[in-house]
Motif scaffolding. Structure first.
Motif, mmCIF file in Angstrom:
data_model
loop_
_atom_site.group_PDB
_atom_site.id
_atom_site.type_symbol
_atom_site.label_atom_id
_atom_site.label_comp_id
_atom_site.label_asym_id
_atom_site.label_seq_id
_atom_site.Cartn_x
_atom_site.Cartn_y
_atom_site.Cartn_z
ATOM 1 N N GLY A 258 81.462 -26.300 12.810
ATOM 2 C CA GLY A 258 81.682 -27.580 12.164
ATOM 3 C C GLY A 258 81.083 -27.699 10.779
ATOM 4 O O GLY A 258 81.017 -28.796 10.209
ATOM 5 N N HIS A 259 80.660 -26.564 10.211
ATOM 6 C CA HIS A 259 80.080 -26.595 8.873
ATOM 7 C C HIS A 259 81.185 -26.656 7.815
ATOM 8 O O HIS A 259 82.274 -26.089 7.995
ATOM 9 C CB HIS A 259 79.213 -25.354 8.641
ATOM 10 N N VAL A 260 80.892 -27.311 6.716
ATOM 11 C CA VAL A 260 81.872 -27.445 5.635
ATOM 12 C C VAL A 260 82.117 -26.090 4.977
ATOM 13 O O VAL A 260 81.175 -25.357 4.659
ATOM 14 C CB VAL A 260 81.389 -28.452 4.575
ATOM 15 N N ASP A 261 83.386 -25.748 4.783
ATOM 16 C CA ASP A 261 83.777 -24.575 4.008
ATOM 17 C C ASP A 261 83.933 -25.034 2.560
ATOM 18 O O ASP A 261 84.923 -25.669 2.205
ATOM 19 C CB ASP A 261 85.092 -24.002 4.542
ATOM 20 N N TYR A 262 82.943 -24.726 1.733
ATOM 21 C CA TYR A 262 82.921 -25.236 0.361
ATOM 22 C C TYR A 262 84.080 -24.691 -0.478
ATOM 23 O O TYR A 262 84.608 -25.405 -1.336
ATOM 24 C CB TYR A 262 81.581 -24.912 -0.302
ATOM 25 N N ASP A 263 84.466 -23.443 -0.242
ATOM 26 C CA ASP A 263 85.590 -22.883 -0.995
ATOM 27 C C ASP A 263 86.880 -23.633 -0.679
ATOM 28 O O ASP A 263 87.677 -23.936 -1.574
ATOM 29 C CB ASP A 263 85.763 -21.395 -0.683
#
Length: 289
Positions: A258-263
């Protein structure tokens, strides 16, 4: 953001342009209206010399109307013939032939005085990658005469193309200068898609864009992404990364755990900018001296 990118075909294109220049009557310098100075290749002045030149501020329909007017006045004050166009929609394209006639009037009058029938004007179209040269050619020609694409490096060679408007056009590959020492120039080129995404950090470009938008187009950001708590200013990249993470969560750009994928989140932001979904945005304004 120092970027070096000078593929071999660009070196060849520079040499080929210099070889063809003696056949050219007028040069069309195609700029991105959202970043006119960042998209101006400083090598072009050296290459085209004193040839009559028409500056075409392309993608004007995506740029801020206030900035468009300021850039037009800026180039006209410098003595350049300049025109706002959008090669995709056709905005302003019909005015190009009229401007060419004005630029070449003295030459045409001399030919007529000698009893010669003026031939179609030969125009060279130059610009950095992905600025819309092939799209403009197809619009002027009224057919698919040049290969188009939404990424840099599509045009690999040169070709002469006849149009019905008394013009013969020479398409060329985009020429980008070898190195960008100015970090702001590198950012603007990256944000608008002039540079292949493989040569940059997408999340860094996204955070830099967020900092600019929060300052210059805050209401646009709030409306598009629902960022009601967006600060008035973002003092550093870390604060911009927090906003990028918020956008990522709202757009479902999540990876494992559930972590944000910054790319991915940055990709959403950049696509919205380039497509106009963020609204009409310019990334630079002329410096008033």
């Amino acid at each position: 953001m120092t970027i070096q990118w000078f593929p071999g075909h660009m070196t060849r294109a520079k040499r080929q342009i210099e070889e063809k220049l003696k056949l050219i009557d007028v040069v069309f310098e195609l700029l991105d209206a959202r970043i006119p100075e960042a998209s101006r290749n400083p090598m072009i002045d050296e290459i085209v010399g004193g040839k009559p030149r028409l500056i075409l501020l392309n993608k004007a329909d995506l740029a801020d109307p206030v900035a468009n007017a300021a850039w037009l006045a800026h180039y006209q004050a410098l003595g350049h013939s300049a025109l706002l166009i959008d090669s995709s929609t056709g905005t302003g394209v019909k005015d190009i032939a009229v401007r060419v006639q004005a630029l070449l009037k003295e030459k045409t009058d001399r030919q007529i005085a000698k009893g010669l029938k003026p031939r179609p004007a030969r125009a060279l179209i130059v610009g950095i990658p992905n600025v819309g040269k092939s799209t403009l050619i197809n619009k002027l020609a009224g057919r698919s005469a040049a290969v188009t694409g939404d990424k840099p490096g599509v045009t690999k060679g040169q070709q002469w193309i006849r149009t019905g408007g008394g013009l013969e056009l020479l398409d060329t590959p985009g020429i980008l200068w070898p190195k960008f020492e100015d970090a702001d120039v590198g950012f603007r080129l990256a944000a608008t898609g002039a540079i292949k995404e493989e040569v940059l950090h997408v999340d860094e470009v996204g955070c830099t864009l967020i900092r600019y938008l929060a300052d210059a187009y805050r209401d646009t950001m709030v409306e598009r992404y629902g960022l009601d708590a967006l600060p008035a200013t973002l003092p550093d990249m870390a604060s911009a990364a927090d906003v990028l993470a918020d956008i990522g969560r709202r757009r479902g750009c999540l990876g494992s755990g559930g972590h944000v994928d910054y790319d991915k989140a940055a990709g959403v932001l950049l696509r919205d900018l380039r497509s106009g979904k963020l609204g009409r945005i310019s990334l630079e304004s002329p410096v008033i001296s």
